[in-house]
Every structure is written in structure tokens, then in C-alpha cells.
Design an enzyme around this catalytic site. Structure first.
Site, short mmCIF file in Angstrom:
data_model
loop_
_atom_site.label_atom_id
_atom_site.label_comp_id
_atom_site.label_asym_id
_atom_site.label_seq_id
_atom_site.Cartn_x
_atom_site.Cartn_y
_atom_site.Cartn_z
N SER A 48 0.83 -1.20 0.00
CA SER A 48 0.00 0.00 0.00
C SER A 48 0.87 1.26 0.00
CB SER A 48 -0.94 -0.04 1.22
OG SER A 48 -1.89 0.98 1.14
N ASP A 52 -9.08 -5.20 -5.85
CA ASP A 52 -8.58 -4.16 -4.94
C ASP A 52 -9.35 -2.86 -5.19
OD1 ASP A 52 -7.11 -2.23 -3.55
OD2 ASP A 52 -5.23 -3.30 -3.87
N HIS A 95 -7.55 -5.34 -0.81
CA HIS A 95 -6.29 -4.60 -0.70
C HIS A 95 -5.31 -5.21 0.30
CE1 HIS A 95 -3.71 -1.15 -1.29
NE2 HIS A 95 -3.73 -0.86 0.00
#
Length: 409
Positions: free
Chosen positions: A262, A349, A387
Site C-alpha cells: 500500500s 482491490d 487490498h
């Protein structure tokens, strides 16, 4: 005569009850109108006042956007309490007045030998020839988050991760926990670190960077856990650079891989480019859930609805001075990066859409001018990894192992 009197009395009482009933209804309706009026007034006042409060008190933004001030009664200095009985907690000092909390998980095969050992033993173990992973987590939660612990255990070869100490919740064993498990199970070291964190407040520039430059979260990189110091984008890079050199010095030539997830991918690519410029490049880079610099309206943070529903509030963020040395976006860094690269991305995602991974892959492939030094592994939408849950894929350990083997070829 008496019957007529009784009927008259009964009729009078009925009329009296009817009048009282209508009066009661009118009173209830009046109360509802009053409540509704004050509620709408309060919402209007909140709508107008909130931007000024956010501007005057950045600490409010820190908690709204980053949610890192709550440790949920988890003692990060005791990783064994979370089931990591082959993990040591330590503190590094990259600069005067700054302390970084770090976890070091040794390979799973060493868990028995690790029992009762001190920091010296863990430090020396980095030079045992096993691959070492430095894991740079994303914005939410902390190093104790389940998916991070899980990843570290996947490599458990010497994975040092900037541990995200923000949200050590009941799910803590999921993020960091599982990542550590994944790395460790492969026979690698995993190092997890919390970026420097200012528990009192975080600079507003980072909020702007999170809301405008990334569709993800930067929250857990800043002001996390038991780390101290004031966080800014450039200082995150300083922390990661310090950790890298600390590990490299002790790993004695063992393969050293940087794994970013991320917002941690931004730190990772900036770090990789700096190391390349210094002539001391990492052996490999893994980007999980990476994103470009593109502004995404589908920002997956609870506070985002306010930011997008009331556009005028953006003025109060964007009008603030930006950090002069803000991190360079992933797409720009990949144009310069020459380090072998593995990209992991779930097709479902919602934070960093899969099309971003495809765009970054194209940029990196063009820069590396070779398909052998870069690989994009996608995970089908039907798996619903989103995610944060790529660690759940049973093929992940094999994918990571294969990547590490190509580094030695």
C-alpha cells in the site's frame, strides 16, 4: 331524566378526551419539529465549522484519517504475546530524539533455538545466509495487524518491517501477523518497523498527500505505536534508509529484499532509487497493492466521504504549503529503478485499482527492458482478497520463493 344526564356527562368526557388527544398530538409534532430544526441547525454549523477546526487542530485530522493513536492495550514490546515466539522487539535511533520500534522474526526453522535468546543472538542471526526481508507496511493498523504478521512469517528469513503500530485490534494477528508467518515459513528473516510517529499530532502535508496523491492510506506510516519523532514524507524515507543500512551491515551479503504494501510501496520505491544512486542497491523489491500518483475519488477511507461530499473542504487542505521534499510517486520511481521487481495485486482491490498495477508494470518493464527482471502476479477477483488479504493465497509462499531464487541466479 337520569339517563339523559349520564349520556350528557359521557359525551362531555368523550369530547374532553378527544381535545386532550389532539393537544397531545400537536405537542408531540411540535417536539419533533423542534428536534428536527435543531438537528438541521447543528449539521449546518458542523458543515461550516469543521474545515476551520481541521485547519486549527491538525490532531483531529490525525485521528480521523490515521486512527493510529489507539493501541488497544497491546504491548508491542512483547511479540510473544501475539504468538510470535521467535520474534524480538528492539528500538533503533536513526536521529537524535527519534526512536523506531522494530520486530525481527527469524526463520521458522529456528524457533526452538530462538527461545530465551537475547537481542545479540537475533542480531547475529541476520548473517546466517538466509534471505532477509524488510517489510514496509501500509497505512492502517500496526505491525501487530494480522495480515502483516502473516506476511513476515511467510519469509521468516530476516524480514525487518516498519511495523505499523497504530491499530492493534482483535484482528491484529491478521495483517502483520500473517505476513510475518509467510516470510518466516519460507526460511527467511523478517524485520517489521514502525515509522517514526508523533503521538501528539501529524503534519497536515501528509494528510494532503494521502487524500490527493494516493487512493490508499498513509495513516499507519505516521505516528505509529511506540516510535517517536515528527513524521513527514521525507522522514519516512530516512527511517527506511537507516533500517536498510542497519540490516545490510549485519546480513553479511545475504539476499536483502524490500517488501512494500500500500502506502509502503511509495516508501519502498523511493528507498530503492536512493540505494541505487548510492551504489548499494537492494537485491529485490516486492510491491503489494501499489498505486500510481493518480487522484482517486474512490478513496477507501471512512473519512473520505466527507472530503468528497463537501468539495469546498479540499481548499483547506490544498491551500496548505506542501512539503518540499515529498516522496516521489511510484510511477516516477519505476522509470529509474533497475532492481528486480515482483508485483502482487488483487483484481478486486478497491483502494488501488488493478489498472494501476498494470500501468506500473508497463512502466517498469519499459525501464528494465527485460521481462525476466519483472513479474506481475494478479489474484482473481473471485478470491476477494481486496487490498490487504493477498497473504491468504496458498500459492504466495511459492511465488515469493521463486522470486528469491531468481535473485541468486
Amino acid at each position: 331524566m337520569r339517563r339523559r344526564v349520564d349520556e350528557a356527562v359521557g359525551l362531555g368526557q368523550a369530547k374532553e378526551k378527544s381535545i386532550k388527544g389532539k393537544a397531545g398530538e400537536v405537542q408531540v409534532w411540535s417536539l419533533w419539529r423542534l428536534w428536527l430544526k435543531w438537528t438541521l441547525l447543528a449539521l449546518c454549523v458542523l458543515y461550516v465549522v469543521t474545515p476551520f477546526l481541521l485547519r486549527l487542530f491538525p490532531g483531529i485530522v490525525q485521528h480521523l484519517v490515521y486512527s493510529h493513536g489507539i493501541l488497544y492495550f497491546v504491548d508491542l514490546s512483547r511479540p510473544a504475546d501475539l504468538g510470535l515466539n521467535h520474534t524480538a522487539n528492539m528500538y533503533l535511533t536513526p536521529e537524535e530524539g527519534v526512536t523506531l520500534g522494530v520486530w525481527h522474526t527469524v526463520p521458522e526453522k529456528k524457533w526452538k533455538e530462538a527461545q530465551g535468546k537475547g537481542l545479540d543472538w537475533y542480531e547475529k542471526s541476520l548473517g546466517d545466509g538466509s534471505p532477509v526481508f524488510i517489510y514496509l507496511h501500509g497505512n492502517t493498523n500496526n505491525r501487530a495487524t494480522p495480515h502483516r504478521i502473516a506476511t513476515a512469517n511467510v519469509s521468516s528469513s530476516t524480514l525487518f518491517t516498519l511495523r505499523n503500530l497504530n491499530n492493534v485490534t482483535k484482528n491484529t494477528p491478521v495483517t502483520v501477523f500473517w505476513m510475518l508467518q509467510v516470510i518466516s515459513s519460507l526460511g527467511y528473516h523478517a524485520v517489521v518497523m514502525d515509522y517514526r510517529g508523533m503521538l501528539k499530532q501529524i503534519t497536515i502535508e501528509m494528510v494532503v498527500y494521502e487524500l490527493e496523491m494516493v487512493p490508499c492510506q498513509i495513516q499507519n506510516l505516521l505516528g505509529f505505536g511506540d516510535s517517536t519523532g515528527e513524521p513527514t514524507g521525507s522522514r519516512l524515507i530516512i527511517d527506511a534508509l537507516y533500517l536498510y543500512h542497519w540490516v545490510r551491515e549485519r546480513s553479511k551479503g545475504s539476499p536483502l529484499v524490500i517488501w512494500g504494501h500500500s502506502i509502503g510501496t511509495v516508501v519502498t520505491t523511493n528507498l530503492a532509487v536512493k540505494l541505487q544512486e548510492q551504489g548499494n542497491p537492494a537485491d529485490g523489491v516486492i510491491l503489494e497493492g501499489a498505486f500510481t500518483h493518480t487522484l482517486q475519488k474512490r478513496y477507501a477511507h471512512p473519512f473520505a466521504w466527507y472530503y468528497w461530499k463537501f468539495p469546498y473542504i479540499q481548499y483547506y487542505f490544498l491551500s496548505l504549503p506542501k512539503e518540499k521534499k515529498a516522496p516521489v510517486p511510484n510511477d516516477e520511481n519505476l522509470k529509474k529503478m533497475r532492481t528486480p521487481l515482483l508485483m502482487l495485486h488483487a483484481e478486486d482491490d478497491q483502494v488501488a485499482p488493478f489498472k494501476m498495477a498494470q500501468e506500473l508494470y508497463s512502466i517498469a518493464r519499459e525501464a528494465l527492458k527485460s521481462d525476466k527482471r519483472i513479474k506481475l502476479v494478479s489474484f482473481e477477483r473471485s478470491l476477494r482478497y481486496g487490498h490487504d488479504e493477498v497473504y491468504r493465497d496458498p500459492a504466495l509462499p511459492g511465488i515469493v520463493r521463486e522470486f528469491v531464487q531468481t535473485l541468486a541466479a
